[in-house]
Design an enzyme around this catalytic site. Structure first.
Site, PDB file in Angstrom:
ATOM      1  N   PRO A 169      54.452  48.873  61.901  1.00 57.43           N
ATOM      2  CA  PRO A 169      54.248  48.279  60.587  1.00 57.43           C
ATOM      3  C   PRO A 169      52.876  48.589  60.044  1.00 57.43           C
ATOM      4  O   PRO A 169      51.877  48.426  60.728  1.00 57.43           O
ATOM      5  CB  PRO A 169      54.393  46.781  60.843  1.00 57.43           C
ATOM      6  CG  PRO A 169      54.869  46.642  62.239  1.00 57.43           C
ATOM      7  CD  PRO A 169      54.446  47.864  62.948  1.00 57.43           C
ATOM      8  N   GLU A 170      52.869  49.035  58.813  1.00 61.71           N
ATOM      9  CA  GLU A 170      51.629  49.253  58.073  1.00 61.71           C
ATOM     10  C   GLU A 170      51.518  48.117  57.062  1.00 61.71           C
ATOM     11  O   GLU A 170      52.320  47.191  57.091  1.00 61.71           O
ATOM     12  CB  GLU A 170      51.664  50.633  57.410  1.00 61.71           C
ATOM     13  CG  GLU A 170      51.981  51.738  58.418  1.00 61.71           C
ATOM     14  CD  GLU A 170      52.063  53.128  57.814  1.00 61.71           C
ATOM     15  OE1 GLU A 170      51.342  53.392  56.839  1.00 61.71           O
ATOM     16  OE2 GLU A 170      52.841  53.934  58.321  1.00 61.71           O
TER      17      GLU A 170
END
Length: 278
Positions: free
Chosen positions: A2-3
């Site tokens: 996840p960014e």
DNA sequence: AATTGTACCTGTCAGC
DNA sequence: TGCTGACAGGTACAAT
């Protein structure tokens, strides 16, 4: 995994479900993921039990779960971490490492196949003891992140553009997917040194950072393999990707075959015609 | 000080 | 059907 857009989507999905809920019990199956207090499942559970969530925030790729009166449960999902709000009885899965039981009868579970996730429990005044938070660069979707702010961040640095974007001290929250998409939109080669960027290129980079991250948030994140939000729902930004993971395919803008290189140890995809090194 | 390599883990997929 | 190796949304730490 996840960014910024994925972590923000998780934050939004959890916020209404956790606010004003109290933790009634903590089950720890993999203590080594607790960095503070280091590996101490007993202290971790003792401090959290009986506390109520008062705010759910995000900084870069870190989730900050604030508890009354002044504790913060800090979670970094790294590559494959998931935070799930569980409403119906669901068997504990193989990779579920933490369960936080709530006073509404539901649970918050932390799940992580690769076990890279990081969990910290600190008091608000000690948030800066988490090195990654202390040195974190500007928050790109905030109003404070102006073009001048990006120029200041570039000042004095000689990194290549891709490495610059991946460095959390330069700009917060960008990872491998969005870095490639941002550079493509800005028309900048991943190996271009940031100290050689012209003003118009810096502006294009600034706009692309804002635009691609916001588009990622609007599509509730990119789900390629593991990523899902707090309800286990996939995002849809994978359908908007222009270059990430598309080496060997034609560029959507000019038809040139997308190339693959490595930058900062990470696979990078770019169009050699639209993103000239100059 | 800045950069590069390695370690941390498990799962998946392509090629033999 | 295995088996092997490459690779995966990240970053901390050691080595150079």
């Amino acid at each position: 995994m996840p960014e910024l857009p994925e972590v923000e989507t998780v934050r939004r999905s959890l916020e209404p479900n956790l606010l004003n809920k109290t933790i009634t019990e903590v089950k720890v199956f993999l203590p080594k993921l607790i960095k503070i207090p280091s590996g101490d499942a007993e202290a971790f559970g003792r401090i959290l039990t009986g506390r109520k969530f008062k705010a759910i925030k995000r900084r870069g790729k870190y989730l900050l779960l604030y508890l009354e009166p002044d504790w913060v449960l800090v979670i970094h999902l790294r590559m494959t971490g998931r935070l799930l709000y569980i409403e119906k009885p669901v068997p504990v899965e193989k990779h579920t490492h933490f369960i936080f039981c709530l006073d509404d009868g539901n649970e918050l579970r932390f799940h992580d196949v690769r076990q890279f996730g990081l969990i910290y429990l600190v008091q608000e005044k000690d948030l800066e003891t988490i090195e990654g938070l202390k040195t974190m660069g500007p928050e790109p979707l905030s109003e404070d992140f102006t073009l001048e702010c990006l120029k200041n961040s570039i000042k004095g640095k000689k990194q290549r553009a891709k490495v610059f974007l991946l460095d959390q001290r330069c700009v917060a929250g960008i990872g491998n997917i969005y870095a490639d998409e941002i550079l493509f939109q800005a028309g900048i080669h991943p190996d271009r040194r940031v100290d050689t960027l012209r003003d118009d290129e810096k502006e294009a980079l600034w706009r692309a950072i804002k635009d691609r991250l916001q588009a990622g948030v609007d599509h509730r994140g990119t789900s390629i393999k593991d990523y899902v939000d707090g309800f286990g729902q996939a995002g849809s930004f994978q359908n908007q990707l222009q270059v990430y993971g598309k080496y060997g395919e034609p560029c959507p803008r000019c038809g040139t075959i997308i190339q693959r290189t490595k930058s900062g140890g990470r696979t990078t995809s770019f169009c050699p015609r639209c993103q000239k090194i100059r």
